[in-house]
Scaffold this active site. Sequence first.
Site, PDB file in Angstrom:
ATOM      1  N   ASN A   9       0.875  -1.169   0.000  1.00  0.00           N
ATOM      2  CA  ASN A   9       0.000   0.000   0.000  1.00  0.00           C
ATOM      3  C   ASN A   9       0.915   1.221   0.000  1.00  0.00           C
ATOM      4  O   ASN A   9       1.469   1.577   1.040  1.00  0.00           O
ATOM      5  CB  ASN A   9      -0.897  -0.025   1.244  1.00  0.00           C
ATOM      6  CG  ASN A   9      -1.720   1.246   1.384  1.00  0.00           C
ATOM      7  OD1 ASN A   9      -1.751   2.078   0.477  1.00  0.00           O
ATOM      8  ND2 ASN A   9      -2.383   1.394   2.519  1.00  0.00           N
ATOM      9  N   LYS A  11       0.247   4.261  -0.302  1.00  0.00           N
ATOM     10  CA  LYS A  11      -0.360   5.470   0.280  1.00  0.00           C
ATOM     11  C   LYS A  11      -0.085   6.666  -0.644  1.00  0.00           C
ATOM     12  O   LYS A  11       0.006   6.473  -1.860  1.00  0.00           O
ATOM     13  CB  LYS A  11       0.129   5.671   1.722  1.00  0.00           C
ATOM     14  CG  LYS A  11      -0.095   4.394   2.559  1.00  0.00           C
ATOM     15  CD  LYS A  11       0.077   4.575   4.043  1.00  0.00           C
ATOM     16  CE  LYS A  11      -0.152   3.235   4.744  1.00  0.00           C
ATOM     17  NZ  LYS A  11      -0.027   3.328   6.218  1.00  0.00           N
ATOM     18  N   HIS A  96      -9.400   1.167   4.981  1.00  0.00           N
ATOM     19  CA  HIS A  96      -8.126   1.394   5.672  1.00  0.00           C
ATOM     20  C   HIS A  96      -8.364   2.331   6.862  1.00  0.00           C
ATOM     21  O   HIS A  96      -9.154   3.272   6.763  1.00  0.00           O
ATOM     22  CB  HIS A  96      -7.092   1.988   4.712  1.00  0.00           C
ATOM     23  CG  HIS A  96      -5.715   1.956   5.297  1.00  0.00           C
ATOM     24  ND1 HIS A  96      -5.306   2.865   6.241  1.00  0.00           N
ATOM     25  CD2 HIS A  96      -4.689   1.106   5.113  1.00  0.00           C
ATOM     26  CE1 HIS A  96      -4.061   2.567   6.611  1.00  0.00           C
ATOM     27  NE2 HIS A  96      -3.663   1.501   5.933  1.00  0.00           N
ATOM     28  N   GLU A  98      -6.736   4.717   8.037  1.00  0.00           N
ATOM     29  CA  GLU A  98      -6.488   6.144   7.784  1.00  0.00           C
ATOM     30  C   GLU A  98      -7.738   6.786   7.183  1.00  0.00           C
ATOM     31  O   GLU A  98      -8.058   7.938   7.479  1.00  0.00           O
ATOM     32  CB  GLU A  98      -5.260   6.307   6.875  1.00  0.00           C
ATOM     33  CG  GLU A  98      -3.975   6.025   7.653  1.00  0.00           C
ATOM     34  CD  GLU A  98      -2.811   5.527   6.815  1.00  0.00           C
ATOM     35  OE1 GLU A  98      -2.858   5.609   5.580  1.00  0.00           O
ATOM     36  OE2 GLU A  98      -1.840   5.029   7.426  1.00  0.00           O
ATOM     37  N   GLU A 168      -5.205  -4.888  10.515  1.00  0.00           N
ATOM     38  CA  GLU A 168      -4.202  -3.843  10.720  1.00  0.00           C
ATOM     39  C   GLU A 168      -4.491  -3.121  12.034  1.00  0.00           C
ATOM     40  O   GLU A 168      -5.316  -2.186  12.062  1.00  0.00           O
ATOM     41  CB  GLU A 168      -4.235  -2.833   9.574  1.00  0.00           C
ATOM     42  CG  GLU A 168      -3.913  -3.432   8.212  1.00  0.00           C
ATOM     43  CD  GLU A 168      -3.315  -2.395   7.275  1.00  0.00           C
ATOM     44  OE1 GLU A 168      -2.243  -2.676   6.733  1.00  0.00           O
ATOM     45  OE2 GLU A 168      -3.889  -1.318   7.102  1.00  0.00           O
ATOM     46  N   GLY A 174       2.732   2.340  10.898  1.00  0.00           N
ATOM     47  CA  GLY A 174       3.677   3.443  10.778  1.00  0.00           C
ATOM     48  C   GLY A 174       4.390   3.791  12.072  1.00  0.00           C
ATOM     49  O   GLY A 174       5.016   4.842  12.175  1.00  0.00           O
ATOM     50  N   SER A 213       3.694  -2.108  10.366  1.00  0.00           N
ATOM     51  CA  SER A 213       5.141  -2.179  10.611  1.00  0.00           C
ATOM     52  C   SER A 213       5.757  -3.535  10.258  1.00  0.00           C
ATOM     53  O   SER A 213       6.653  -4.021  10.949  1.00  0.00           O
ATOM     54  CB  SER A 213       5.459  -1.797  12.065  1.00  0.00           C
ATOM     55  OG  SER A 213       5.058  -0.461  12.317  1.00  0.00           O
ATOM     56  N   GLY A 234       3.015  -1.011   4.303  1.00  0.00           N
ATOM     57  CA  GLY A 234       3.055   0.418   4.015  1.00  0.00           C
ATOM     58  C   GLY A 234       4.476   0.865   3.722  1.00  0.00           C
ATOM     59  O   GLY A 234       4.999   0.683   2.617  1.00  0.00           O
TER      60      GLY A 234
END
Length: 254
Positions: A9, A11, A96, A98, A168, A174, A213, A234
């Site tokens: 991903n 992003k 997701h 986010e 996730e 992150g 991560s 990510g």
Amino acid sequence: MRDYLVAGNWKMNGNAAANAELTRAILARWGGGPAPVRLLICPPYPYLRELGKVLAGSSVALGAQNVSQHASGAYTGEVSATMLKDVGCEFVIVGHSERRAMMGDTSHIVAEKFAAVLGAGMRPILCVGETLEEREGKRTEAVIDEQLAAVLKRTGVQAFATAVIAYEPVWAIGTGRTASPQQAQDVHEHIRSRLKALSAEIADSMQILYGGSVKGDNAAGLFAKPDIDGGLIGGASLKADDFLAIAAAAASLN
Ligand code: 13P
């Protein structure tokens, strides 16, 4: 046995030149890849068509990071599922964290997006996961059950014959703080048991990815767990070396 899926991903990162170079580097070094491991890249919208051409006929799949829940019409700035299919996407990430946290994607909207992806003949990757506060409040399973239930209510369990789930945990995204293999396995097992209550056959064949991560040096420990079928990556998907190290970890387990 389920195949591994290792998905990047990207992003909101990169530019035309860098993204083309990253795609070419992954493709050149992965080649056909070992059959039980599938790679997927999910670049930002503007690069999908071009990168789809680079990937055409290869073993690396193309996916999008989001989609509109609407089919067409006056939705300025939105991109429909049929448009994504049109430019060569096979997968679309929905839900997701986010987007759930910052873009107003409720579980209801996520379920509509999930249905739109299926309706266009693509495979949704449904992201679920709890915040740190929810985990500390022992609400992990309840949060995930609610996220799953919204989609199951909209499309039924049959959708998971092709759909993928990505667990996730928000606190691991992150942050460099990966869930331990056992923490992830416990949640993956819970997700599979939820689906198993509706269809044992679908639950057994469905891929559940872990995201948060994942790096080259922790991937094998995670992927070795019985209910972890790959990763949604990510930061480490933005460098060919790092992404391919994760893919190699999956390949080493076959
Ligand atoms: P990181 O691998 O950077 O933690 O991101 C995970 C993620 O959000 C993938 O969708």
